[in-house]
Design a protein around this motif. Structure first.
Motif, short mmCIF file in Angstrom:
data_model
loop_
_atom_site.label_atom_id
_atom_site.label_comp_id
_atom_site.label_asym_id
_atom_site.label_seq_id
_atom_site.Cartn_x
_atom_site.Cartn_y
_atom_site.Cartn_z
N HIS A 90 -16.53 7.08 8.23
CA HIS A 90 -15.59 7.38 7.16
C HIS A 90 -15.09 6.09 6.55
O HIS A 90 -14.81 5.13 7.26
CB HIS A 90 -14.38 8.15 7.71
N PHE A 91 -14.98 6.07 5.25
CA PHE A 91 -14.42 4.90 4.56
C PHE A 91 -13.49 5.37 3.45
O PHE A 91 -13.59 6.50 2.99
CB PHE A 91 -15.54 4.05 3.93
N VAL A 92 -12.60 4.46 3.03
CA VAL A 92 -11.83 4.70 1.80
C VAL A 92 -12.74 4.29 0.66
O VAL A 92 -13.05 3.12 0.48
CB VAL A 92 -10.52 3.89 1.80
N GLN A 93 -13.19 5.30 -0.11
CA GLN A 93 -14.27 5.04 -1.06
C GLN A 93 -13.87 4.17 -2.25
O GLN A 93 -14.72 3.57 -2.89
CB GLN A 93 -14.85 6.37 -1.57
N SER A 94 -12.58 4.13 -2.54
CA SER A 94 -12.19 3.35 -3.71
C SER A 94 -12.09 1.86 -3.38
O SER A 94 -11.96 1.04 -4.27
CB SER A 94 -10.86 3.85 -4.26
N LEU A 95 -12.14 1.51 -2.07
CA LEU A 95 -12.03 0.10 -1.68
C LEU A 95 -13.41 -0.46 -1.34
O LEU A 95 -14.32 0.29 -0.98
CB LEU A 95 -11.10 -0.04 -0.47
N ARG A 136 -19.31 -1.00 -2.64
CA ARG A 136 -18.57 0.20 -2.30
C ARG A 136 -19.24 0.84 -1.08
O ARG A 136 -20.47 0.78 -0.96
CB ARG A 136 -18.60 1.19 -3.45
N TYR B 7 -1.82 -1.97 -4.54
CA TYR B 7 -3.21 -2.24 -4.87
C TYR B 7 -4.09 -1.04 -4.55
O TYR B 7 -4.96 -0.66 -5.34
CB TYR B 7 -3.67 -3.47 -4.09
N GLN B 8 -3.86 -0.44 -3.38
CA GLN B 8 -4.67 0.71 -3.00
C GLN B 8 -4.49 1.87 -3.99
O GLN B 8 -5.46 2.54 -4.37
CB GLN B 8 -4.28 1.19 -1.60
N ARG B 11 -6.40 1.11 -7.06
CA ARG B 11 -7.85 1.30 -6.88
C ARG B 11 -8.21 2.78 -6.84
O ARG B 11 -9.23 3.20 -7.38
CB ARG B 11 -8.32 0.61 -5.59
N ASN B 12 -7.33 3.57 -6.22
CA ASN B 12 -7.61 5.01 -6.15
C ASN B 12 -7.59 5.64 -7.53
O ASN B 12 -8.39 6.52 -7.83
CB ASN B 12 -6.58 5.71 -5.25
N ALA B 15 -10.70 4.73 -9.34
CA ALA B 15 -11.90 5.38 -8.82
C ALA B 15 -12.13 6.73 -9.48
O ALA B 15 -13.21 7.28 -9.42
CB ALA B 15 -11.80 5.54 -7.31
N GLU B 296 -10.33 10.53 4.10
CA GLU B 296 -9.81 9.17 3.95
C GLU B 296 -8.39 9.06 4.49
O GLU B 296 -8.04 8.09 5.16
CB GLU B 296 -9.78 8.78 2.47
#
Lengths: 215, 395
Positions: A90-95, A136, B7-8, B11-12, B15, B296
């Motif tokens: 699992h990853f945080v996809q936006s990072l 990504r 920042y997160q 980015r979200n 996205a 997530e």
């Protein structure tokens, strides 16, 4: 470092009780929790990580009595003392990949020191994913994703590392390679591998076989 | 490495460009419309107030009092008719009246009214000369700043007048007007006028060699300043038997803006609806985020994030959307005002500008951000109840 004694769990008041065998794993040791599907492997792993709470028994992990700790304490404890390698990465996809790797540090300490960044660089080098640092997560191959998730679990130098089925999707050659990486990178930590993969049976002397947990 | 929650959140949002853009656009349009209405209301009111400036009564031909005001104070409607100068002078001599400025007009040049008047008209609005001098002789004109700018005319330029207030078909080719002066911009109605002696207006319509009998000279209106408040009650009685009337600018404008208000309240309702939709869109996008990103969010819990970390992250995403959408809306309303100003100026010769943020707009912005935060805070509560064990076991 990991101490399990007479723990019992059930998902709801209607579901059956699940009992797990006692076992222990000293600091720096490696052990295998071997069991086929339906033996409560995942449930046990989640209990060990404090994501589920046992109804009875004694459960100490990384010098913490999990039954006595509050939810919030467990959240912070997971981030600083545990490294978890999930079966499905699992990853945080936006990072980016590098940002994902630094996330445990950010979440527990609120910052990512330069020293951690340097350690990340050399670890990614050793795992052959340094060139993917800015990619990504979804752009990585399955193998790269798995190595990245190992790097993330180990980067903050946890006391205990749990790996959930790290080899189940891999051929013999790659399975051995991944286990070698885990052994090498988690050299200073206690490593608990939860798997149904019989190929790993002889890898560690400390091996607990799970049978159906429901009674 | 910069990896804070801010920042997160950023980015979200990036996205999901489409979802983010939709929420932003809705909020920007909603806020923009409300703020545009606040701005135009303020601008229109200001413009009306500025032009009334110490005109207590307007004397003119009988007809609609509102029309009398619009025609003679704002120069945006046709006059009610003409009155005899001699009759108007009588009213001016009434003890309750302090002073008066006569206006005579009926012609235009390129849509700009040629108004015959006295120098006191310019002094009344405190307008100063940019170059040249004020009109003296018949057929000399001094141009309002906008007229000079928009028609590109300078000192010494000449032109013919056209009969009527907008039409260019019926030109008087035998009488040449000469520009002798140009006024500084003032933001008042004077900017939009071509000023000349009253004799010019009378002479334009006289035939060759004809001398107009002073007793039959007509003017369009007279702007009166009262000496005694009772003038408002007495003067209408004095005029009862004549073809003249007086109207009070303050009252007529008040009546008009109230009627105007009915139209804007419908617009306001539409703007509010768009804003409500944008909050619904923020609400839904946060709700959808929790569902789509539950893996997530659960993952973050295993990496040291607490439920409050997740909550703050989601709140920050909604908050960023609200703030950005609101700012965008305020920007949009200014662009809208600039465009509207162009249209209004070309059609009504009225100037709408000034870009400062109004007090009511700050309140609007504050309310928009607050409701936006609320619209994300409610669904974000779902992150507090996230079952990480079950979420991570899901295939």
């Amino acid at each position: 470092m990991v101490e399990v004694q007479g723990i019992r769990f059930r998902y709801s008041s209607e579901s059956p009780n699940m009992d797990f065998p006692d076992f222990a794993c000293a600091a720096g040791e490696r052990m295998l929790l071997l069991g086929n599907s339906g033996t409560g492997k995942t449930t046990l792993l989640h209990l060990l990580c404090g994501m589920l709470r046992p109804k009875a028994g004694r459960l100490h992990v990384a010098s913490r009595d999990l039954r006595a700790a509050s939810d919030r304490e467990l959240d912070v404890w997971r981030g600083s003392e545990l490294g978890i390698v999930f079966q499905r990465a699992h990853f945080v996809q936006s990072l980016s990949v590098a940002e994902n790797l630094a996330l445990p540090h950010q979440l527990t300490h609120g910052t990512v020191p330069r020293e951690v960044m340097e350690r990340m660089g050399s670890m990614m080098d050793r795992l052959g994913i340094a060139h993917r640092a800015d990619a990504r997560p979804h752009e990585l191959s399955v193998g790269e994703q798995q190595r990245a998730s190992i790097a993330r679990a180990l980067l903050h130098r946890p006391k205990v590392v749990f790996a959930d089925e790290p080899t189940s999707a891999l051929d013999d050659h790659n399975a051995a390679a991944v286990m070698d990486i885990l052994d090498r990178e988690a050299a200073d930590a206690t490593l608990v591998v939860v798997t149904h993969d019989q190929r790993l049976k002889d890898r560690y002397s400390n091996c607990v076989t799970l049978v159906s947990a429901q009674s | 490495m910069k990896l804070g929650l801010f920042y997160q959140a950023w980015r979200n949002l990036r996205a999901k460009p489409l979802q983010t853009a939709l929420s932003l656009a809705l909020l920007a349009f909603g806020v923009g419309m409300v703020s545009l209405m606040l701005l135009t209301e303020k601008q229109v009111n200001d413009a009306f107030e500025r032009n009334i400036k110490d005109i207590d009564l307007v004397l003119g031909a009988k007809g609609s009092p509102l029309q009398l005001i619009l025609a003679n104070v704002y120069h945006i409607d046709a006059p009610t008719g003409n009155i005899l100068q001699s009759e108007a002078e009588k009213v001016l001599k009434h003890p309750y009246i302090a002073s008066g400025i006569p206006l005579a007009y009926g012609d235009n040049h390129e849509g700009y009214r040629i108004v015959g008047t006295e120098h006191s008209y310019v002094e009344h609005y405190g307008v100063t000369l940019a170059e040249g001098k004020l009109w003296e002789a018949p057929f000399e004109v001094t141009l309002g700043a906008r007229v000079a700018e928009n028609l590109g005319m300078g000192l010494g330029d000449t032109f013919f007048s056209a009969h009527g207030l907008t039409d260019q078909t019926d030109i008087h080719p035998d009488k040449t007007f000469t520009v002798v002066g140009i006024l500084e911009p003032s933001g008042s109605v004077v900017d939009q006028l071509i000023l000349t002696p009253m004799e010019s207006i009378w002479n334009v319509h006289a035939h060759e060699g004809e001398v107009i009998d002073p007793a039959t000279r007509e003017i369009t209106a007279m702007l009166l300043k009262k000496r005694n408040p009772l003038a408002v009650l007495t003067i209408p009685n004095v005029l009862r038997e004549t073809n003249m009337q007086v109207a009070l600018p303050a009252i007529e404008v008040n009546r008009m803006t109230q009627q105007f208000g009915l139209g804007t309240s419908a617009l306001r309702a539409i703007a509010m609806l768009i804003m409500a939709l944008s909050f619904a869109s923020i609400f839904i996008s946060v709700l959808d985020n929790i569902r789509a990103r539950r893996h997530e969010l659960a993952l973050m819990r295993t990496l040291g994030g607490t439920p409050s970390t997740l909550y703050r992250l989601l709140l920050l995403e909604g908050g960023l959307l609200s703030v950005a959408g609101t700012l965008l809306g305020l920007l949009l309303s200014r662009v809208g005002l600039a465009v509207l100003g162009q249209v209004v100026e070309s059609q009504f010769h009225y100037d709408l500008s000034a870009m400062s943020v109004l007090r009511s707009e700050w309140m609007l912005a504050g309310a928009a951000v607050a409701v936006g935060l609320l619209a994300s805070a409610i669904p974000a509560r779902g992150s507090l109840r996230l079952d990480i064990s079950r979420t991570l076991s899901e295939a």
